[in-house]
Enzyme design. Sequence first.
Site, mmCIF file in Angstrom:
data_model
loop_
_atom_site.group_PDB
_atom_site.id
_atom_site.type_symbol
_atom_site.label_atom_id
_atom_site.label_comp_id
_atom_site.label_asym_id
_atom_site.label_seq_id
_atom_site.Cartn_x
_atom_site.Cartn_y
_atom_site.Cartn_z
ATOM 1 N N SER A 85 0.734 -1.176 -0.121
ATOM 2 C CA SER A 85 -0.036 -0.147 -0.033
ATOM 3 C C SER A 85 0.648 1.315 -0.027
ATOM 4 O O SER A 85 1.800 1.171 0.542
ATOM 5 C CB SER A 85 -1.081 -0.053 1.032
ATOM 6 O OG SER A 85 -1.334 1.251 1.410
ATOM 7 N N TYR A 110 -2.534 0.330 9.937
ATOM 8 C CA TYR A 110 -2.407 -0.597 8.652
ATOM 9 C C TYR A 110 -1.359 -0.089 7.629
ATOM 10 O O TYR A 110 -0.656 -1.086 7.284
ATOM 11 C CB TYR A 110 -3.746 -0.021 7.934
ATOM 12 C CG TYR A 110 -3.692 -0.433 6.271
ATOM 13 C CD1 TYR A 110 -4.080 -1.613 6.100
ATOM 14 C CD2 TYR A 110 -3.619 0.639 5.282
ATOM 15 C CE1 TYR A 110 -3.915 -2.134 4.633
ATOM 16 C CE2 TYR A 110 -3.438 0.266 4.070
ATOM 17 C CZ TYR A 110 -3.820 -1.029 3.715
ATOM 18 O OH TYR A 110 -3.706 -1.509 2.361
ATOM 19 N N LYS A 118 1.823 -2.755 6.709
ATOM 20 C CA LYS A 118 2.076 -2.938 5.120
ATOM 21 C C LYS A 118 3.929 -2.932 5.286
ATOM 22 O O LYS A 118 4.168 -3.722 4.516
ATOM 23 C CB LYS A 118 1.243 -2.226 4.456
ATOM 24 C CG LYS A 118 0.051 -2.572 3.937
ATOM 25 C CD LYS A 118 -0.347 -3.916 3.299
ATOM 26 C CE LYS A 118 -1.539 -4.493 2.876
ATOM 27 N NZ LYS A 118 -1.714 -5.548 2.270
#
Length: 320
Positions: A117, A141, A145
């Site tokens: 991402s 998040y 990643k």
Amino acid sequence: MSWLVTGGAGYIGSHVVVALQDAGLAPVVIDDLSSGHRGFVPADVPFVEGSILDRALIADVLRSHEVEGVIHVAGYKYAGVSVQRPLHTYEQNVTGTAVLLGAMEEVGVSRIVFSSSAAVYGTPDTDLVTEDTPKAPQSPYGESKLIGEWLLRDQGVATGLVHTSLRYFNVVGSGRPDLYDTSPHNLFPLVFDALLDGRAPRINGDDYDTPDGTCVRDYIHVADLALAHVAAARALAAGSPLLHAYNLGSGDGVSVRQIMDAMAAVTGIAFTPEIGPRRPGDPARIVASGELAARDLDWRMRHSLDDMVASAWSARRAHP
């Protein structure tokens, strides 16, 4: 030989599965259906319902289907919600990736394409993000990643794992009417729901230093994203040299106002968006360069903004 797609029953993963089939490759899917849909997986594709936290199950799938490589799409993908659910996010995205890599090492599968991402960059202080832009994730998040990329890097050093990671921002559109975005947090579904409910969609801030005052972002079509994953898998299988990470960016981006205008034009529903206050931490512009991916993965924007909206709208109307 086949390719395992983790999260292959989800919005992005299911498009990757279709792209693999179209390329003459044999996909196998594992998905716990926490956000995916069994109906998104073609009937002729082997499907295993289960978690990437289950190492024994993954190892069995890798062996029984003679998997030569993995496209790792599974994960908890909601950056905003991850702030309230950090432990869940790390379990799914970090522990899950570590378990997957352990099973791959056990079985001897040495190729992986990681669906990463652009959240690894956080809020970069640059108009155009490149692969060398400093990494400063601002949510669990994004952090998860980046840690996933580190895990691949370290396994590469330790075991010779061949890998690459694909970083991208906002994924929209539908490649087929039966595959669509069901996320309760993404912009396109939120706008469509508002229009179908007779409500005006909202723009968060229109006083940014951009041409029309609204935020500018990268939006890419999900089918284009899927093709990049397949190109990366083919390159790894052929032994072609790849970078450890690529940005899948448009190079110029579109504004939220432009998206709203396209929504009105494509749907035929005239509306005036509500203007709300800025959201804390929203930068005026985040756009990535896709030059390296274009060079190595035939990455390009094959769909216009109208194509993205029209395909998403058609799928949404097919599934009220």
